[in-house]
Design a protein around this motif. Structure first.
Motif, short mmCIF file in Angstrom:
data_model
loop_
_atom_site.label_atom_id
_atom_site.label_comp_id
_atom_site.label_asym_id
_atom_site.label_seq_id
_atom_site.Cartn_x
_atom_site.Cartn_y
_atom_site.Cartn_z
N MET A 1 -9.91 -2.73 3.03
CA MET A 1 -8.62 -1.79 3.43
C MET A 1 -8.71 -0.39 3.62
O MET A 1 -9.57 -0.01 4.59
N ARG A 2 -7.68 -0.33 4.59
CA ARG A 2 -7.62 0.63 5.20
C ARG A 2 -7.02 1.79 4.51
O ARG A 2 -6.51 2.14 3.72
N THR A 3 -7.98 3.02 4.54
CA THR A 3 -7.16 4.12 4.28
C THR A 3 -6.86 5.19 4.74
O THR A 3 -6.57 5.27 6.21
N LYS A 17 -1.41 1.30 -2.18
CA LYS A 17 -1.94 2.03 -3.61
C LYS A 17 -2.54 3.39 -3.16
O LYS A 17 -3.13 3.69 -2.65
N HIS A 19 -6.24 5.39 -5.06
CA HIS A 19 -7.26 5.22 -6.44
C HIS A 19 -7.26 6.72 -6.52
O HIS A 19 -7.42 7.54 -6.25
N ASP A 68 -8.61 9.57 1.64
CA ASP A 68 -9.96 8.95 1.06
C ASP A 68 -8.99 7.59 -0.10
O ASP A 68 -9.46 6.79 -0.28
N GLU A 71 -4.63 4.36 0.25
CA GLU A 71 -4.67 2.86 0.75
C GLU A 71 -3.17 2.45 1.84
O GLU A 71 -2.73 3.06 0.50
N GLU A 73 -0.89 0.82 4.79
CA GLU A 73 -1.23 -0.64 5.74
C GLU A 73 -0.22 -0.30 7.32
O GLU A 73 0.20 0.54 7.08
#
Length: 73
Positions: A1-3, A17, A19, A68, A71, A73
């Protein structure tokens, strides 16, 4: 997962997404950061916090803790 916190200056990314929960997530969405939106990282403060991004045609400053939760891409 890259933030969003891991993005380099000048890089353009797309939100996958969000969080987080409750008021924090709602505040991020109210700023225009939603699934599928493109974000450009414009600047990073000398100590790394906050970061300046361009989202939906306007500039926005985010803390690292908020970045943070996003998320990408």
């Amino acid at each position: 997962m890259r933030t969003l916190r891991q993005v380099k200056k000048g890089e353009s990314v797309k939100v996958v997404k969000l969080h987080g929960e409750g008021a924090v997530k709602r505040r991020i969405m109210d700023m225009g950061i939603t699934k599928g939106v493109d974000i450009l990282l414009r600047k990073v403060a000398p100590l790394g916090d906050p970061i300046e991004i361009t989202v939906r045609g306007y500039e926005l400053f985010l803390r690292k803790a908020d970045a943070d939760m996003i998320e990408i891409e």
